[in-house]
Design a protein around this motif. Structure first.
Motif, PDB file in Angstrom:
ATOM      1  N   ASP A  62      13.145  61.234 -17.130  1.00  0.00           N
ATOM      2  CA  ASP A  62      11.678  61.193 -16.672  1.00  0.00           C
ATOM      3  C   ASP A  62      11.185  59.636 -16.609  1.00  0.00           C
ATOM      4  OD1 ASP A  62      11.603  64.192 -16.683  1.00  0.00           O
ATOM      5  OD2 ASP A  62      10.555  64.430 -18.369  1.00  0.00           O
ATOM      6  N   ALA A  63      11.560  59.076 -17.801  1.00  0.00           N
ATOM      7  CA  ALA A  63      11.348  57.611 -17.567  1.00  0.00           C
ATOM      8  C   ALA A  63      11.593  56.927 -16.170  1.00  0.00           C
ATOM      9  CB  ALA A  63      11.909  57.069 -18.904  1.00  0.00           C
ATOM     10  N   ILE A  64      12.720  57.344 -15.683  1.00  0.00           N
ATOM     11  CA  ILE A  64      13.271  56.585 -14.698  1.00  0.00           C
ATOM     12  C   ILE A  64      12.440  56.713 -13.407  1.00  0.00           C
ATOM     13  CG2 ILE A  64      15.425  56.614 -13.102  1.00  0.00           C
ATOM     14  CD1 ILE A  64      17.042  56.917 -15.293  1.00  0.00           C
ATOM     15  N   PHE A  65      11.864  57.788 -13.353  1.00  0.00           N
ATOM     16  CA  PHE A  65      11.151  58.505 -12.132  1.00  0.00           C
ATOM     17  C   PHE A  65       9.932  58.453 -12.299  1.00  0.00           C
ATOM     18  CE2 PHE A  65      15.595  60.102 -11.422  1.00  0.00           C
ATOM     19  CZ  PHE A  65      15.775  59.531 -10.452  1.00  0.00           C
ATOM     20  N   THR A  66       9.048  58.072 -13.323  1.00  0.00           N
ATOM     21  CA  THR A  66       7.645  58.227 -13.888  1.00  0.00           C
ATOM     22  C   THR A  66       7.156  57.195 -12.782  1.00  0.00           C
ATOM     23  OG1 THR A  66       7.834  58.286 -16.264  1.00  0.00           O
ATOM     24  CG2 THR A  66       5.855  57.342 -15.352  1.00  0.00           C
ATOM     25  N   PRO A  67       5.910  57.300 -12.218  1.00  0.00           N
ATOM     26  CA  PRO A  67       5.490  56.454 -10.926  1.00  0.00           C
ATOM     27  C   PRO A  67       4.883  55.142 -11.639  1.00  0.00           C
ATOM     28  CG  PRO A  67       4.659  58.694 -10.903  1.00  0.00           C
ATOM     29  CD  PRO A  67       5.248  58.512 -12.073  1.00  0.00           C
ATOM     30  N   PHE A  68       5.144  54.185 -10.915  1.00  0.00           N
ATOM     31  CA  PHE A  68       4.540  52.835 -11.704  1.00  0.00           C
ATOM     32  C   PHE A  68       3.097  52.518 -11.479  1.00  0.00           C
ATOM     33  CE2 PHE A  68       5.683  47.950 -10.429  1.00  0.00           C
ATOM     34  CZ  PHE A  68       5.229  47.676 -11.768  1.00  0.00           C
ATOM     35  N   GLU A  69       2.382  52.610 -12.437  1.00  0.00           N
ATOM     36  CA  GLU A  69       0.986  52.447 -12.607  1.00  0.00           C
ATOM     37  C   GLU A  69       0.224  51.237 -12.480  1.00  0.00           C
ATOM     38  OE1 GLU A  69       0.021  54.697 -16.240  1.00  0.00           O
ATOM     39  OE2 GLU A  69       0.695  56.581 -15.269  1.00  0.00           O
ATOM     40  N   ILE A  70       0.483  50.470 -10.975  1.00  0.00           N
ATOM     41  CA  ILE A  70       0.168  49.278 -10.940  1.00  0.00           C
ATOM     42  C   ILE A  70      -1.529  49.026 -11.183  1.00  0.00           C
ATOM     43  CG2 ILE A  70      -0.237  47.520  -9.030  1.00  0.00           C
ATOM     44  CD1 ILE A  70       2.676  48.333  -7.904  1.00  0.00           C
ATOM     45  N   GLN A  71      -2.259  49.964 -10.656  1.00  0.00           N
ATOM     46  CA  GLN A  71      -3.608  49.682 -10.669  1.00  0.00           C
ATOM     47  C   GLN A  71      -4.109  49.934 -12.108  1.00  0.00           C
ATOM     48  OE1 GLN A  71      -5.782  49.009  -8.069  1.00  0.00           O
ATOM     49  NE2 GLN A  71      -6.899  48.402  -9.620  1.00  0.00           N
ATOM     50  N   LYS A  72      -3.302  50.734 -12.812  1.00  0.00           N
ATOM     51  CA  LYS A  72      -4.004  50.779 -14.405  1.00  0.00           C
ATOM     52  C   LYS A  72      -3.629  49.669 -14.987  1.00  0.00           C
ATOM     53  CE  LYS A  72      -2.719  53.529 -18.259  1.00  0.00           C
ATOM     54  NZ  LYS A  72      -1.913  54.370 -18.942  1.00  0.00           N
ATOM     55  N   ILE A  73      -2.305  48.913 -14.675  1.00  0.00           N
ATOM     56  CA  ILE A  73      -2.168  47.787 -15.534  1.00  0.00           C
ATOM     57  C   ILE A  73      -2.906  46.691 -15.019  1.00  0.00           C
ATOM     58  CG2 ILE A  73      -0.169  46.052 -15.764  1.00  0.00           C
ATOM     59  CD1 ILE A  73       1.636  48.307 -15.063  1.00  0.00           C
ATOM     60  N   LYS A  74      -3.444  46.408 -13.805  1.00  0.00           N
ATOM     61  CA  LYS A  74      -4.211  45.520 -13.329  1.00  0.00           C
ATOM     62  C   LYS A  74      -5.756  45.798 -13.938  1.00  0.00           C
ATOM     63  CE  LYS A  74      -2.966  45.019  -8.402  1.00  0.00           C
ATOM     64  NZ  LYS A  74      -3.235  45.170  -7.060  1.00  0.00           N
ATOM     65  N   ASP A  75      -6.019  46.947 -13.916  1.00  0.00           N
ATOM     66  CA  ASP A  75      -7.379  47.151 -14.843  1.00  0.00           C
ATOM     67  C   ASP A  75      -7.353  46.687 -16.226  1.00  0.00           C
ATOM     68  OD1 ASP A  75      -8.216  48.389 -12.375  1.00  0.00           O
ATOM     69  OD2 ASP A  75      -7.871  50.467 -13.213  1.00  0.00           O
ATOM     70  N   ASN A  76      -6.453  46.994 -16.791  1.00  0.00           N
ATOM     71  CA  ASN A  76      -6.150  46.584 -18.319  1.00  0.00           C
ATOM     72  C   ASN A  76      -5.942  45.122 -18.299  1.00  0.00           C
ATOM     73  OD1 ASN A  76      -6.380  49.188 -19.135  1.00  0.00           O
ATOM     74  ND2 ASN A  76      -4.310  49.370 -19.182  1.00  0.00           N
ATOM     75  N   ILE A  77      -5.383  44.363 -17.566  1.00  0.00           N
ATOM     76  CA  ILE A  77      -5.355  42.770 -17.826  1.00  0.00           C
ATOM     77  C   ILE A  77      -6.481  42.055 -17.137  1.00  0.00           C
ATOM     78  CG2 ILE A  77      -2.661  43.126 -17.773  1.00  0.00           C
ATOM     79  CD1 ILE A  77      -2.421  41.795 -15.087  1.00  0.00           C
ATOM     80  N   GLN A  78      -7.337  42.671 -16.510  1.00  0.00           N
ATOM     81  CA  GLN A  78      -8.566  42.083 -15.860  1.00  0.00           C
ATOM     82  C   GLN A  78      -9.353  41.030 -16.831  1.00  0.00           C
ATOM     83  OE1 GLN A  78     -11.596  43.784 -13.815  1.00  0.00           O
ATOM     84  NE2 GLN A  78     -10.494  44.010 -11.917  1.00  0.00           N
ATOM     85  N   PRO A  79      -9.575  41.292 -17.939  1.00  0.00           N
ATOM     86  CA  PRO A  79      -9.926  40.209 -19.026  1.00  0.00           C
ATOM     87  C   PRO A  79      -9.396  38.908 -18.975  1.00  0.00           C
ATOM     88  CG  PRO A  79      -9.874  42.501 -20.305  1.00  0.00           C
ATOM     89  CD  PRO A  79      -9.235  42.647 -18.872  1.00  0.00           C
ATOM     90  N   VAL A  80      -7.792  38.810 -18.753  1.00  0.00           N
ATOM     91  CA  VAL A  80      -7.178  37.657 -18.771  1.00  0.00           C
ATOM     92  C   VAL A  80      -6.811  36.977 -17.481  1.00  0.00           C
ATOM     93  CG1 VAL A  80      -6.397  38.027 -21.124  1.00  0.00           C
ATOM     94  CG2 VAL A  80      -5.005  39.068 -19.383  1.00  0.00           C
TER      95      VAL A  80
END
Length: 257
Positions: free
Chosen positions: A55-73
Motif C-alpha cells: 500500500d505504501a508504494i501506491f499511496t498518493p503523494f500529498e504535496i499540498q499537505k506537505i506544503k501547508d505543513n512547511i509554510q512556517p519555514v
C-alpha cells in the motif's frame, strides 16, 4: 550487536539472551511456534505488514499537505515530475525516474532563485507514505538550521516519481553547490514509512552512487526526523566546507543523543 558498547542491553554474560532480542529490533526474530510451524498470529501479522508495504508504494503523494505543513519555514515551492508518467511506469522503468520531463526542465530553467547553496527536493519515491509522514517534521527543523548557518536555499522542489539521481539534474539546472533529496525508501515488512535523505556536492547529470551520501530509515521508529535533520545539517556543513561528498566525505559526528 555488542552489548558491552550499549548501556541499555547489559547482561550478566555480556551477551543477549534469545528472548531479549525482540526488545531491540522490529525484525522478525525468535517467532513463537505452534508445534513445528510458526504461530498463526505471526503469519497473519506478516501478511498485514506485507499488505502495508504494498500500500505504501501506491499511496498518493500529498504535496499540498506537505506544503501547508512547511509554510512556517518555507513558502516558495516548485512542482516538477520525472519522465515516469505513472507509478506503474516508475516501477518498470527506473531510468525514466532519473530524468525530468520537459515542462519541469522549463520551470527550473526559468527559476529566478538560482546559484544558492542548497536545493532541497522531495519525492514520493517507493513510499509516498514515508514522505507524507516525515518530510514536514524533518524540514521544519532542518531549514531553520540552514538559514541560521547562512546557508541559502532554493524554493523547495517537489518531484513526483523521482529516483535519487534526479536530484543531480535539478541541482545542475538550479546551479546549486549541493542538492538534497528526501525520498520514500523501498518499504520493508516492518518499515513501510521509512524515508531517506541523499545529498550530492556539485550535482551534475551522470554522477553515480559513490558521489552521494545517504541517511536512511528516517521515521519515528527508526532515526527520528529531528535527529536525522541534525545529522544531515552536520554533514551538509562538512560537505560545503570541504567541497566533497560521497565516499570522500566521512561521518565523524559521533552518536546521536
Amino acid at each position: 550487536m555488542n552489548s558491552e558498547n550499549h548501556p541499555k542491553i547489559q547482561t550478566e554474560s555480556g551477551l543477549l539472551k534469545k528472548d531479549q532480542l525482540n526488545d531491540y529490533t522490529f525484525a522478525r526474530v525468535n517467532l513463537p511456534t505452534s508445534g513445528f510451524a510458526i504461530r498463526l498470529s505471526e503469519v497473519l501479522a506478516f501478511r498485514a505488514d506485507h499488505a502495508a508495504a504494498r500500500d505504501a508504494i501506491f499511496t498518493p503523494f500529498e504535496i499540498q499537505k506537505i506544503k501547508d505543513n512547511i509554510q512556517p519555514v518555507c513558502k516558495d515551492t516548485i512542482e516538477t515530475s520525472s519522465q515516469a508518467t505513472s507509478k506503474e511506469v516508475y516501477l518498470k522503468r527506473p531510468d525514466l525516474g532519473k530524468l525530468l520531463d520537459e515542462p519541469s526542465k522549463t520551470k527550473l530553467k526559468e527559476c529566478t532563485s538560482k546559484q544558492k547553496d542548497v536545493a532541497i527536493i522531495i519525492s514520493n519515491g517507493l513510499s509516498a507514505a514515508a514522505v507524507n509522514e516525515n518530510a514536514a517534521q524533518f524540514l521544519n527543523h532542518f531549514i531553520p538550521q540552514l538559514l541560521e548557518g547562512n546557508i541559502s536555499i532554493t524554493p523547495i522542489i517537489f518531484a513526483s516519481n523521482a529516483r535519487v539521481a534526479l536530484s543531480d539534474e535539478i541541482g545542475a539546472l538550479l546551479e546549486t553547490k549541493l542538492s538534497i533529496i528526501l525520498v520514500g525508501e523501498r518499504p520493508g515488512l516492518s518499515s513501510p514509512d521509512s524515508m531517506s535523505a541523499y545529498f550530492t556536492y556539485a550535482p551534475e547529470v551522470g554522477l553515480t552512487d559513490e558521489s552521494r551520501n545517504c541517511i536512511s530509515n528516517i521515521r519515528i521508529k527508526g532515526l527520528p526526523p529531528i535527529q536525522a535533520s541534525e545529522k544531515l545539517f552536520y554533514l551538509v556543513n562538512a560537505s560545503l566546507t570541504k567541497k566533497i561528498s560521497g565516499v570522500h566525505l566521512k561521518d565523524d559526528m559521533g552518536l546521536l543523543e
